[in-house]
Enzyme design. Structure first.
Site, PDB file in Angstrom:
ATOM      1  N   TYR A   1       0.843  -1.207   0.000  1.00 41.85           N
ATOM      2  CA  TYR A   1       0.000   0.000   0.000  1.00 41.85           C
ATOM      3  C   TYR A   1       0.872   1.249   0.000  1.00 41.85           C
ATOM      4  O   TYR A   1       0.734   2.124  -0.857  1.00 41.85           O
ATOM      5  CB  TYR A   1      -0.903  -0.035   1.230  1.00 41.85           C
ATOM      6  CG  TYR A   1      -1.898   1.097   1.327  1.00 41.85           C
ATOM      7  CD1 TYR A   1      -3.002   1.169   0.478  1.00 41.85           C
ATOM      8  CD2 TYR A   1      -1.753   2.095   2.296  1.00 41.85           C
ATOM      9  CE1 TYR A   1      -3.930   2.201   0.582  1.00 41.85           C
ATOM     10  CE2 TYR A   1      -2.682   3.123   2.413  1.00 41.85           C
ATOM     11  CZ  TYR A   1      -3.770   3.172   1.548  1.00 41.85           C
ATOM     12  OH  TYR A   1      -4.679   4.194   1.665  1.00 41.85           O
TER      13      TYR A   1
ATOM     14  N   GLN B   1       2.639   7.394  15.632  1.00 44.39           N
ATOM     15  CA  GLN B   1       1.946   8.677  15.765  1.00 44.39           C
ATOM     16  C   GLN B   1       1.617   9.205  14.378  1.00 44.39           C
ATOM     17  O   GLN B   1       2.315   8.927  13.405  1.00 44.39           O
ATOM     18  CB  GLN B   1       2.828   9.684  16.517  1.00 44.39           C
ATOM     19  CG  GLN B   1       4.221   9.815  15.950  1.00 44.39           C
ATOM     20  CD  GLN B   1       5.093  10.772  16.743  1.00 44.39           C
ATOM     21  OE1 GLN B   1       4.695  11.270  17.784  1.00 44.39           O
ATOM     22  NE2 GLN B   1       6.278  11.039  16.229  1.00 44.39           N
TER      23      GLN B   1
HETATM   24  P1  NAD Z   1     -12.693   1.774   0.119  1.00 45.33           P
HETATM   25  O1  NAD Z   1     -12.021   0.452   0.190  1.00 45.33           O
HETATM   26  O2  NAD Z   1     -14.046   1.917   0.733  1.00 45.33           O
HETATM   27  O3  NAD Z   1     -12.788   2.291  -1.385  1.00 45.33           O
HETATM   28  C1  NAD Z   1     -11.909   1.918  -2.396  1.00 45.33           C
HETATM   29  C2  NAD Z   1     -12.724   1.568  -3.627  1.00 45.33           C
HETATM   30  O4  NAD Z   1     -11.834   1.215  -4.702  1.00 45.33           O
HETATM   31  C3  NAD Z   1     -13.662   0.386  -3.417  1.00 45.33           C
HETATM   32  O5  NAD Z   1     -14.942   0.707  -3.865  1.00 45.33           O
HETATM   33  C4  NAD Z   1     -13.020  -0.722  -4.250  1.00 45.33           C
HETATM   34  O6  NAD Z   1     -13.949  -1.682  -4.706  1.00 45.33           O
HETATM   35  C5  NAD Z   1     -12.361   0.065  -5.350  1.00 45.33           C
HETATM   36  N1  NAD Z   1     -11.243  -0.628  -6.004  1.00 45.33           N
HETATM   37  C6  NAD Z   1     -10.208  -1.283  -5.410  1.00 45.33           C
HETATM   38  N2  NAD Z   1      -9.379  -1.765  -6.336  1.00 45.33           N
HETATM   39  C7  NAD Z   1      -9.891  -1.397  -7.550  1.00 45.33           C
HETATM   40  C8  NAD Z   1      -9.490  -1.623  -8.892  1.00 45.33           C
HETATM   41  N3  NAD Z   1      -8.373  -2.311  -9.189  1.00 45.33           N
HETATM   42  N4  NAD Z   1     -10.261  -1.121  -9.889  1.00 45.33           N
HETATM   43  C9  NAD Z   1     -11.403  -0.431  -9.613  1.00 45.33           C
HETATM   44  N5  NAD Z   1     -11.826  -0.203  -8.359  1.00 45.33           N
HETATM   45  C10 NAD Z   1     -11.072  -0.681  -7.336  1.00 45.33           C
HETATM   46  O7  NAD Z   1     -11.682   2.829   0.765  1.00 45.33           O
HETATM   47  P2  NAD Z   1     -11.824   4.384   1.024  1.00 45.33           P
HETATM   48  O8  NAD Z   1     -11.563   4.605   2.457  1.00 45.33           O
HETATM   49  O9  NAD Z   1     -13.056   4.904   0.420  1.00 45.33           O
HETATM   50  O10 NAD Z   1     -10.552   4.924   0.232  1.00 45.33           O
HETATM   51  C11 NAD Z   1     -10.662   5.584  -1.027  1.00 45.33           C
HETATM   52  C12 NAD Z   1      -9.297   6.100  -1.433  1.00 45.33           C
HETATM   53  O11 NAD Z   1      -8.827   7.036  -0.460  1.00 45.33           O
HETATM   54  C13 NAD Z   1      -8.243   5.014  -1.544  1.00 45.33           C
HETATM   55  O12 NAD Z   1      -7.420   5.293  -2.648  1.00 45.33           O
HETATM   56  C14 NAD Z   1      -7.459   5.163  -0.258  1.00 45.33           C
HETATM   57  O13 NAD Z   1      -6.128   4.736  -0.409  1.00 45.33           O
HETATM   58  C15 NAD Z   1      -7.548   6.653  -0.001  1.00 45.33           C
HETATM   59  N6  NAD Z   1      -7.384   6.960   1.433  1.00 45.33           N
HETATM   60  C16 NAD Z   1      -8.396   6.711   2.320  1.00 45.33           C
HETATM   61  C17 NAD Z   1      -8.191   7.010   3.663  1.00 45.33           C
HETATM   62  C18 NAD Z   1      -9.268   6.779   4.692  1.00 45.33           C
HETATM   63  O14 NAD Z   1      -9.011   7.013   5.879  1.00 45.33           O
HETATM   64  N7  NAD Z   1     -10.458   6.386   4.355  1.00 45.33           N
HETATM   65  C19 NAD Z   1      -6.958   7.500   4.097  1.00 45.33           C
HETATM   66  C20 NAD Z   1      -5.950   7.710   3.165  1.00 45.33           C
HETATM   67  C21 NAD Z   1      -6.180   7.445   1.830  1.00 45.33           C
END
Ligand code: NAD
Ligand code: UDP
Ligand code: UDP
Length: 317
Positions: free
Chosen positions: A151, A282
């Protein structure tokens, strides 16, 4: 060619059926845009977007971003990637492919269309940080071969690709480094700390502190985060980021557990479990850049944001 005759844009959201993506689709539709939601439904669900299906301005496409995609849109938000440790470690090779091949394909698409593209990067690019709070100039402290690396390093490589497509091909990029965000539609089985603690409390089960619970995180409510993403997308072409987006209010994981127990009125005890490897000790965003460049800062503090989140999780009890 990007269309310019209308302020109603065709906006593509990859990962649009996930937690953050579904809120973003909803907000974009609310602003009168057309939304193309692209998702392979690995961690996202149709339930997250079922209230949008039937809206003529909304279209869902089941597609894996590691494969090329030829569509015509005006803006791209690239959120596709599993985000919780349990999910991104389930198939780590696919996780890296999603970040890296997915970024190449979406950047290739943005290059052909000449459109803006925003990358959902992460505070994990800072790894287990030795600088606190984390500002965008900090290069991070990341283990390249550990269990979180698929990741962390995938997201770091995606940032590299974004900046190289910008320098080499003039692609209009926006990179947001998102810190821990919570709210309704988090996946109930993704093992993230807010969803775990709420479900454990509502079910009267012990609350699982990994380690002694002294590690810290700073929790941003989803509505604030979506405001930040949309503000970044709305900036001029000179603004590339990276920009930290998160809530700088920092809590220990033990404090979070105590707040959840208090809010749910649960009688759950706190139990300690092994700390996962490479778990950052942290984490707190320095959001000075977001404040000055976007005029953005979070408004919803943890106590307030926990209420709708707890309400949402009642349905899984
Ligand atoms: P989530 O897992 O709910 O959403 C990710 C989505 O991407 C899902 O709907 C999944 O089915 C889809 N996905 C995964 N692989 C895929 C692929 N190869 N092709 C098409 N779709 C694909 O997670 P989230 O929390 O909504 O995160 C969304 C984005 O934000 C991610 O990129 C994540 O890294 C980033 N992010 C989230 C957080 C957080 O705290 N929620 C923090 C940092 C970064
Ligand atoms: N790509 C895509 N949709 C497009 C344009 C490109 O999926 O509309 C993919 C393309 O298949 C390629 C990748 O994006 O694998 C990178 O495209 P780029 O033009 O940068 O590289 P090249 O095609 O020259 O390898
Ligand atoms: N955590 C915990 N109990 C849980 C789930 C997570 O103590 O049931 C801890 C985890 O070890 C980490 C923090 O909470 O220190 C945040 O974990 P999460 O998986 O939500 O996000 P990330 O580690 O990616 O910030």
């Amino acid at each position: 060619m990007t269309r310019s005759y209308s302020i109603r844009k065709r906006v593509m959201v990859t990962g649009g059926a996930g937690f953050l993506g579904s809120h973003l689709c909803e907000r974009l539709l609310g602003q009168g845009h057309e939304v193309l939601c692209v998702d392979n439904l690995f961690t996202g669900t149709k339930q997250n977007i079922e209230h949008l299906i039937g809206n003529p301005a909304f279209e869902f496409m089941r597609h894996d971003v590691t494969f090329p995609l030829f569509v015509e849109v005006d803006e791209i938000y690239n959120l596709a990637c599993p985000a919780s440790p349990i999910h991104y470690q389930h198939d780590p090779v696919q996780t890296t492919k999603t970040s890296v091949h997915g970024a190449i394909n979406m950047l290739g698409l943005a290059k052909r269309l000449g459109c803006k593209i925003l990358q959902a990067s992460t505070s994990e690019v800072y790894g287990d940080p030795v600088v606190h709070p984390q500002g965008e100039d900090y290069w991070g402290h990341v283990n390249p071969i550990g269990t979180r690396s698929c990741y962390d390093e995938g997201k770091r490589c995606a940032e590299t690709l974004f900046f190289d497509y910008h320098r080499q091909h003039g692609v209009k990029i926006k990179v947001a480094r998102i810190f821990n965000t919570y709210g309704p539609r988090m996946h109930p089985a993704d093992g993230r700390v807010v969803s775990n603690f709420i479900l454990q409390a509502l079910r009267g089960e012990p609350i699982t502190l990994y380690g002694d619970g002294s590690q810290t995180r700073s929790f941003c409510y989803v509505d604030d985060l979506i405001d930040g993403l949309m503000a970044l997308m709305a900036t001029g072409d000179d603004v590339t980021g990276p920009v930290n987006l998160g809530n700088p209010n920092e809590f220990t994981i033990r404090e979070l557990a105590e707040k959840v127990v208090a809010r749910t009125g649960a009688g759950s005890e706190l139990v300690m479990k092994d700390l996962p490897s490479d778990d950052p000790k942290q984490r707190q965003p320095d959001i000075g850049r977001a404040r000055s460049v976007l005029g953005w800062e979070p408004r919803i503090q943890l106590e307030e944001g926990l209420t709708p989140t707890i309400d949402y999780f009642q349905r899984f009890v």
